[in-house]
Design a protein around this motif. Sequence first.
Motif, PDB file in Angstrom:
ATOM      1  N   LEU A  25       0.824  -1.212   0.000  1.00  0.00           N
ATOM      2  CA  LEU A  25       0.000   0.000   0.000  1.00  0.00           C
ATOM      3  C   LEU A  25       0.858   1.262   0.000  1.00  0.00           C
ATOM      4  O   LEU A  25       0.528   2.245  -0.670  1.00  0.00           O
ATOM      5  CB  LEU A  25      -0.939  -0.008   1.204  1.00  0.00           C
ATOM      6  N   TYR A  26       1.966   1.242   0.733  1.00  0.00           N
ATOM      7  CA  TYR A  26       2.850   2.412   0.744  1.00  0.00           C
ATOM      8  C   TYR A  26       3.457   2.671  -0.637  1.00  0.00           C
ATOM      9  O   TYR A  26       3.736   3.812  -0.996  1.00  0.00           O
ATOM     10  CB  TYR A  26       3.977   2.222   1.760  1.00  0.00           C
ATOM     11  N   ASN A  27       3.651   1.599  -1.403  1.00  0.00           N
ATOM     12  CA  ASN A  27       4.214   1.755  -2.750  1.00  0.00           C
ATOM     13  C   ASN A  27       3.186   2.222  -3.768  1.00  0.00           C
ATOM     14  O   ASN A  27       3.488   3.023  -4.647  1.00  0.00           O
ATOM     15  CB  ASN A  27       4.822   0.430  -3.222  1.00  0.00           C
ATOM     16  N   PHE A  28       1.965   1.691  -3.663  1.00  0.00           N
ATOM     17  CA  PHE A  28       0.986   1.921  -4.725  1.00  0.00           C
ATOM     18  C   PHE A  28      -0.095   2.946  -4.388  1.00  0.00           C
ATOM     19  O   PHE A  28      -0.880   3.314  -5.255  1.00  0.00           O
ATOM     20  CB  PHE A  28       0.332   0.587  -5.105  1.00  0.00           C
ATOM     21  N   VAL A  29      -0.149   3.391  -3.138  1.00  0.00           N
ATOM     22  CA  VAL A  29      -1.136   4.417  -2.766  1.00  0.00           C
ATOM     23  C   VAL A  29      -0.377   5.644  -2.278  1.00  0.00           C
ATOM     24  O   VAL A  29       0.142   5.653  -1.157  1.00  0.00           O
ATOM     25  CB  VAL A  29      -2.086   3.904  -1.658  1.00  0.00           C
ATOM     26  N   PRO A  30      -0.280   6.700  -3.090  1.00  0.00           N
ATOM     27  CA  PRO A  30       0.500   7.874  -2.707  1.00  0.00           C
ATOM     28  C   PRO A  30      -0.119   8.673  -1.559  1.00  0.00           C
ATOM     29  O   PRO A  30       0.566   9.419  -0.883  1.00  0.00           O
ATOM     30  CB  PRO A  30       0.537   8.704  -3.997  1.00  0.00           C
ATOM     31  N   GLY A  31      -1.419   8.506  -1.340  1.00  0.00           N
ATOM     32  CA  GLY A  31      -2.098   9.236  -0.279  1.00  0.00           C
ATOM     33  C   GLY A  31      -2.589   8.320   0.822  1.00  0.00           C
ATOM     34  O   GLY A  31      -1.842   7.514   1.351  1.00  0.00           O
ATOM     35  N   VAL A  32      -3.864   8.465   1.144  1.00  0.00           N
ATOM     36  CA  VAL A  32      -4.460   7.705   2.249  1.00  0.00           C
ATOM     37  C   VAL A  32      -5.039   6.384   1.741  1.00  0.00           C
ATOM     38  O   VAL A  32      -5.917   6.380   0.872  1.00  0.00           O
ATOM     39  CB  VAL A  32      -5.590   8.529   2.913  1.00  0.00           C
ATOM     40  N   PRO A  33      -4.582   5.239   2.251  1.00  0.00           N
ATOM     41  CA  PRO A  33      -5.182   3.955   1.868  1.00  0.00           C
ATOM     42  C   PRO A  33      -6.626   3.884   2.363  1.00  0.00           C
ATOM     43  O   PRO A  33      -6.921   4.288   3.491  1.00  0.00           O
ATOM     44  CB  PRO A  33      -4.300   2.924   2.603  1.00  0.00           C
TER      45      PRO A  33
END
Length: 262
Positions: free
Chosen positions: A228-236
Amino acid sequence: MFISLWEFFYGHFFRFWMKWLLRQMTGKCELQRIFDTYVGAQRTHRIENSLTYSKNKVLQKATLVVQSEVDKCVEDIMKEKNINPEKDASFKICMKACLLQISGYKQLYLDVESVRKRPYDSDNLQHEKLLLKLWNLLMPTKKLKARISKQWADIGFQGDDPKTDFRGMGILGLINLVYFSENYTSEAHQILSRSNHPKLGYSYAIVGINLTEMAYSLLKSEALKFHLYNFVPGVPTMEHFHQFYLKLNLVKDLLKGAALYE
């Protein structure tokens, strides 16, 4: 035992002096050095660790900040670490992005857990509508003769009443099944068809619920953080959790499909 001793001495003595030495040499605090060196999930993960193991209370509390307080939290961190926004203009932007990911992940787990704990209720009209929607998505040309029916086995449920299969994952299992069937209807039909293979077949709905459990377990254990940290630049969000479930479904089908041609 040696590892435990090393962790103790590193956390209580070596880490402090190493950070102090590097700050004297570079003129930058550990947080700034992380931003200069790393990107993506590595950056957020290291920032989270740095804040967690800091002896500074303001930095420690930053990992628990709610999204509405992120801007103020960033200002407090910059004040504590004496970071001049004119000299390091990117720090504020980078720190805010990391804190949104960190706080977002924690909130996502709480949201998913809340849905998982909600049992399927046959007296709840919304739950019943969602279940019938799943049938209509997967079997558009075949009418369900009754709510309690052996027909449910056609889409991979174990009994005549699917509600008994949702016990472990609650309504979350059904929501994920509907999400996949609604957003990837063609792929869902193909997977359902392959699940009926005479030798390598499986229960489509049950496997789908098991994949929900897998996704939930990865989220709970924090093993999903790097993804998620890699593919979601904002809030998961829940949407990202559903998308991860979708990916698990597609990967599972690829593996099953490969097995058919061996």
